[in-house]
Design a protein around this motif. Structure first.
Motif, PDB file in Angstrom:
ATOM      1  N   LEU A  15      11.416  15.170 -11.210  1.00 24.62           N
ATOM      2  CA  LEU A  15      10.654  15.733 -12.511  1.00 24.62           C
ATOM      3  C   LEU A  15       9.118  15.661 -12.438  1.00 24.62           C
ATOM      4  CD1 LEU A  15      12.875  13.319 -14.893  1.00 24.62           C
ATOM      5  CD2 LEU A  15      12.970  15.606 -14.682  1.00 24.62           C
ATOM      6  N   GLY A  16       8.574  15.340 -11.186  1.00 29.75           N
ATOM      7  CA  GLY A  16       7.317  15.539 -11.378  1.00 29.75           C
ATOM      8  C   GLY A  16       6.309  14.252 -11.890  1.00 29.75           C
ATOM      9  N   LEU A  17       7.148  13.315 -12.293  1.00 34.10           N
ATOM     10  CA  LEU A  17       6.520  12.019 -12.717  1.00 34.10           C
ATOM     11  C   LEU A  17       6.169  11.204 -11.785  1.00 34.10           C
ATOM     12  CD1 LEU A  17       8.993  11.487 -15.802  1.00 34.10           C
ATOM     13  CD2 LEU A  17       6.864  12.860 -15.816  1.00 34.10           C
ATOM     14  N   PRO A  18       5.050  10.319 -12.130  1.00 26.84           N
ATOM     15  CA  PRO A  18       4.521   9.362 -11.167  1.00 26.84           C
ATOM     16  C   PRO A  18       5.332   8.361 -10.912  1.00 26.84           C
ATOM     17  CG  PRO A  18       3.199   9.141 -13.200  1.00 26.84           C
ATOM     18  CD  PRO A  18       4.178  10.427 -13.415  1.00 26.84           C
ATOM     19  N   ALA A  19       5.973   7.677  -9.758  1.00 25.74           N
ATOM     20  CA  ALA A  19       6.785   6.831  -9.710  1.00 25.74           C
ATOM     21  C   ALA A  19       5.940   5.818  -9.127  1.00 25.74           C
ATOM     22  CB  ALA A  19       7.854   7.067  -8.491  1.00 25.74           C
ATOM     23  N   LEU A  20       6.629   4.324  -9.174  1.00 26.76           N
ATOM     24  CA  LEU A  20       5.720   3.145  -8.466  1.00 26.76           C
ATOM     25  C   LEU A  20       5.504   3.432  -7.405  1.00 26.76           C
ATOM     26  CD1 LEU A  20       7.931   0.228 -10.582  1.00 26.76           C
ATOM     27  CD2 LEU A  20       5.873   1.134 -11.299  1.00 26.76           C
ATOM     28  N   ALA A  21       4.121   3.119  -6.796  1.00 26.38           N
ATOM     29  CA  ALA A  21       3.830   3.248  -5.649  1.00 26.38           C
ATOM     30  C   ALA A  21       4.798   2.446  -4.514  1.00 26.38           C
ATOM     31  CB  ALA A  21       2.485   2.749  -5.275  1.00 26.38           C
ATOM     32  N   TRP A  22       5.229   3.173  -3.516  1.00 22.25           N
ATOM     33  CA  TRP A  22       5.876   2.451  -2.387  1.00 22.25           C
ATOM     34  C   TRP A  22       5.107   1.840  -1.559  1.00 22.25           C
ATOM     35  CZ3 TRP A  22      11.172   2.006  -1.010  1.00 22.25           C
ATOM     36  CH2 TRP A  22      12.140   2.350  -2.015  1.00 22.25           C
ATOM     37  N   ALA A  23       4.564   0.689  -1.600  1.00 18.17           N
ATOM     38  CA  ALA A  23       3.450   0.010  -0.773  1.00 18.17           C
ATOM     39  C   ALA A  23       3.812  -0.067   0.667  1.00 18.17           C
ATOM     40  CB  ALA A  23       3.059  -1.207  -1.471  1.00 18.17           C
ATOM     41  N   ARG A 112      -3.421   6.938  -5.952  1.00 17.40           N
ATOM     42  CA  ARG A 112      -4.397   5.942  -6.460  1.00 17.40           C
ATOM     43  C   ARG A 112      -5.438   5.451  -5.455  1.00 17.40           C
ATOM     44  NH1 ARG A 112       0.350   4.410  -9.077  1.00 17.40           N
ATOM     45  NH2 ARG A 112       0.369   2.500  -8.056  1.00 17.40           N
ATOM     46  N   LYS A 113      -6.881   6.044  -5.458  1.00 17.54           N
ATOM     47  CA  LYS A 113      -7.603   5.439  -4.476  1.00 17.54           C
ATOM     48  C   LYS A 113      -7.954   3.989  -4.228  1.00 17.54           C
ATOM     49  CE  LYS A 113     -12.602   5.964  -3.190  1.00 17.54           C
ATOM     50  NZ  LYS A 113     -13.592   6.674  -3.604  1.00 17.54           N
ATOM     51  N   TYR A 114      -7.532   3.429  -5.440  1.00 19.42           N
ATOM     52  CA  TYR A 114      -7.969   1.910  -5.318  1.00 19.42           C
ATOM     53  C   TYR A 114      -6.509   0.760  -5.314  1.00 19.42           C
ATOM     54  CZ  TYR A 114     -12.865   2.920  -5.622  1.00 19.42           C
ATOM     55  OH  TYR A 114     -14.095   3.640  -5.326  1.00 19.42           O
ATOM     56  N   ALA A 115      -5.450   1.574  -5.061  1.00 21.63           N
ATOM     57  CA  ALA A 115      -4.011   1.119  -5.030  1.00 21.63           C
ATOM     58  C   ALA A 115      -4.201  -0.228  -4.152  1.00 21.63           C
ATOM     59  CB  ALA A 115      -3.209   1.752  -4.807  1.00 21.63           C
ATOM     60  N   VAL A 116      -3.557  -1.613  -4.446  1.00 20.31           N
ATOM     61  CA  VAL A 116      -3.204  -2.233  -3.519  1.00 20.31           C
ATOM     62  C   VAL A 116      -1.788  -2.971  -3.913  1.00 20.31           C
ATOM     63  CG1 VAL A 116      -4.180  -4.933  -2.981  1.00 20.31           C
ATOM     64  CG2 VAL A 116      -5.793  -3.234  -3.589  1.00 20.31           C
ATOM     65  N   SER A 117      -1.158  -3.092  -2.839  1.00 19.89           N
ATOM     66  CA  SER A 117       0.216  -3.507  -2.812  1.00 19.89           C
ATOM     67  C   SER A 117       0.219  -5.081  -2.861  1.00 19.89           C
ATOM     68  CB  SER A 117       1.095  -2.924  -1.722  1.00 19.89           C
ATOM     69  OG  SER A 117       0.967  -3.699  -0.506  1.00 19.89           O
ATOM     70  N   VAL A 127      -2.807   1.382   3.663  1.00 14.46           N
ATOM     71  CA  VAL A 127      -2.842   0.799   5.018  1.00 14.46           C
ATOM     72  C   VAL A 127      -3.252  -0.584   5.101  1.00 14.46           C
ATOM     73  CG1 VAL A 127      -4.500   0.892   7.287  1.00 14.46           C
ATOM     74  CG2 VAL A 127      -3.805   3.141   5.487  1.00 14.46           C
ATOM     75  N   MET A 128      -2.425  -1.364   5.985  1.00 18.55           N
ATOM     76  CA  MET A 128      -2.675  -2.731   5.802  1.00 18.55           C
ATOM     77  C   MET A 128      -3.949  -3.041   6.511  1.00 18.55           C
ATOM     78  SD  MET A 128       0.129  -4.367   4.662  1.00 18.55           S
ATOM     79  CE  MET A 128       0.420  -5.753   5.331  1.00 18.55           C
ATOM     80  N   PRO A 129      -4.442  -4.095   5.958  1.00 12.81           N
ATOM     81  CA  PRO A 129      -5.867  -4.651   6.628  1.00 12.81           C
ATOM     82  C   PRO A 129      -5.877  -4.962   8.111  1.00 12.81           C
ATOM     83  CG  PRO A 129      -5.655  -5.373   4.663  1.00 12.81           C
ATOM     84  CD  PRO A 129      -4.244  -4.914   4.825  1.00 12.81           C
ATOM     85  N   LEU A 171       8.569   7.206   9.638  1.00 12.23           N
ATOM     86  CA  LEU A 171       8.394   6.901   7.911  1.00 12.23           C
ATOM     87  C   LEU A 171       8.750   5.426   7.943  1.00 12.23           C
ATOM     88  CD1 LEU A 171       9.218  10.187   6.628  1.00 12.23           C
ATOM     89  CD2 LEU A 171       6.793   9.218   6.632  1.00 12.23           C
ATOM     90  N   GLY A 172       9.833   5.178   8.427  1.00 11.05           N
ATOM     91  CA  GLY A 172      10.570   3.822   8.307  1.00 11.05           C
ATOM     92  C   GLY A 172       9.364   2.808   9.011  1.00 11.05           C
ATOM     93  N   ARG A 173       8.833   2.965   9.961  1.00 13.49           N
ATOM     94  CA  ARG A 173       7.929   2.215  10.629  1.00 13.49           C
ATOM     95  C   ARG A 173       6.529   1.848   9.460  1.00 13.49           C
ATOM     96  NH1 ARG A 173       8.087   0.132  15.861  1.00 13.49           N
ATOM     97  NH2 ARG A 173       9.795   1.036  17.023  1.00 13.49           N
ATOM     98  N   TYR A 174       6.318   3.200   9.241  1.00 17.47           N
ATOM     99  CA  TYR A 174       5.175   3.277   8.378  1.00 17.47           C
ATOM    100  C   TYR A 174       4.960   2.508   7.068  1.00 17.47           C
ATOM    101  CZ  TYR A 174       0.952   5.308   6.266  1.00 17.47           C
ATOM    102  OH  TYR A 174      -0.256   5.255   5.775  1.00 17.47           O
ATOM    103  N   ASN A 175       6.298   2.399   6.532  1.00 16.76           N
ATOM    104  CA  ASN A 175       6.609   1.568   5.535  1.00 16.76           C
ATOM    105  C   ASN A 175       7.166   0.329   5.477  1.00 16.76           C
ATOM    106  OD1 ASN A 175       8.898   1.158   2.789  1.00 16.76           O
ATOM    107  ND2 ASN A 175       6.789   1.919   2.290  1.00 16.76           N
ATOM    108  N   GLY A 176       7.428  -0.127   6.773  1.00 23.88           N
ATOM    109  CA  GLY A 176       7.768  -1.401   7.088  1.00 23.88           C
ATOM    110  C   GLY A 176       9.301  -1.520   6.816  1.00 23.88           C
TER     111      GLY A 176
END
Length: 210
Positions: A15-23, A112-117, A127-129, A171-176
């Motif tokens: 629908l083009g709506l913002p979903a919750l971020a998949w950290a 979101r530039k300042y998103a923190v999971s 990106v993980m610190p 992609l699975g590795r990227y997202n854990g």
């Protein structure tokens, strides 16, 4: 109910709506000295030498196609175009499709530039610190636009190389979430929303400026 919950992020994307971020939750894996050196070298060169577009016409068309799609999430046109240029440059530099990276950012952080999971992943590409200690410098700021994109694109390229080009597993590795289909499918769905075909004709008005 469980099935409906699982399908909700897909429906929001459709629908083009913002979903919750998949950290992003990349897992630390020991790297060989050669791989660590290569990744560190890829991260080190922060400033782009110039445009990553093949020519002026490509720049105009790509920015004109992508900018309206991002306008609701980033209303400021100047910053929006700066972000799009940076995404195109960093993705191209890493040998990635810029539209794939746009799709990944949409899923990971919702732009979101300042998103923190909940696990501490940061910025646009979540990106993980720990990556700073592994391949970067202590002064690297993962909330800095280009730094975050540089890390994220370099890490995804690394995972693609490990998986011999298998995007699903990379992609699975990227997202854990290696081995689970939901996240790769979400990114692929978002990627489809950013696809486009070149249609710029000679003499067509050029806007926005690349």
């Amino acid at each position: 109910m469980r099935r409906l919950t699982a399908l909700l992020p897909v429906a929001l994307l459709a629908l083009g709506l913002p979903a919750l971020a998949w950290a992003g939750a990349q897992q630390y894996e020991p790297l060989s000295a050669s791989v660590q050196a290569a990744l560190s070298g890829a991260i080190a060169d922060k400033k782009p030498p110039g445009s990553s577009f093949k020519d002026y016409a490509e720049a105009v068309e790509w920015l004109s196609a992508m900018s309206p799609r991002l306008a609701k999430r980033i209303p400021n046109q100047e910053y929006r175009l700066e972000l799009l240029r940076a995404i195109h440059y960093e993705a191209t530099r890493a040998g990635l499709d810029p539209q794939l990276v746009l799709g990944l950012i949409q899923v990971e952080s919702g732009f979101r530039k300042y998103a923190v999971s909940s696990v501490g992943a940061r910025g646009y590409m979540q990106v993980m610190p720990f990556w700073i200690k592994v391949i970067g410098q202590p002064t690297d700021n993962l909330f800095h636009m280009r730094t975050n994109l540089r890390y994220g694109c370099t890490i995804l390229r690394h995972y693609l190389d490990i998986e011999k080009g298998d995007l699903f597993r990379a992609l699975g590795r990227y997202n854990g979430s290696l081995g689970k289909a939901e996240y790769p499918n979400l990114v692929r769905g978002a990627w489809n929303q950013w696809r486009y075909e070149r249609q710029l004709a000679m003499g067509q008005p050029a806007s926005p400026k690349p």
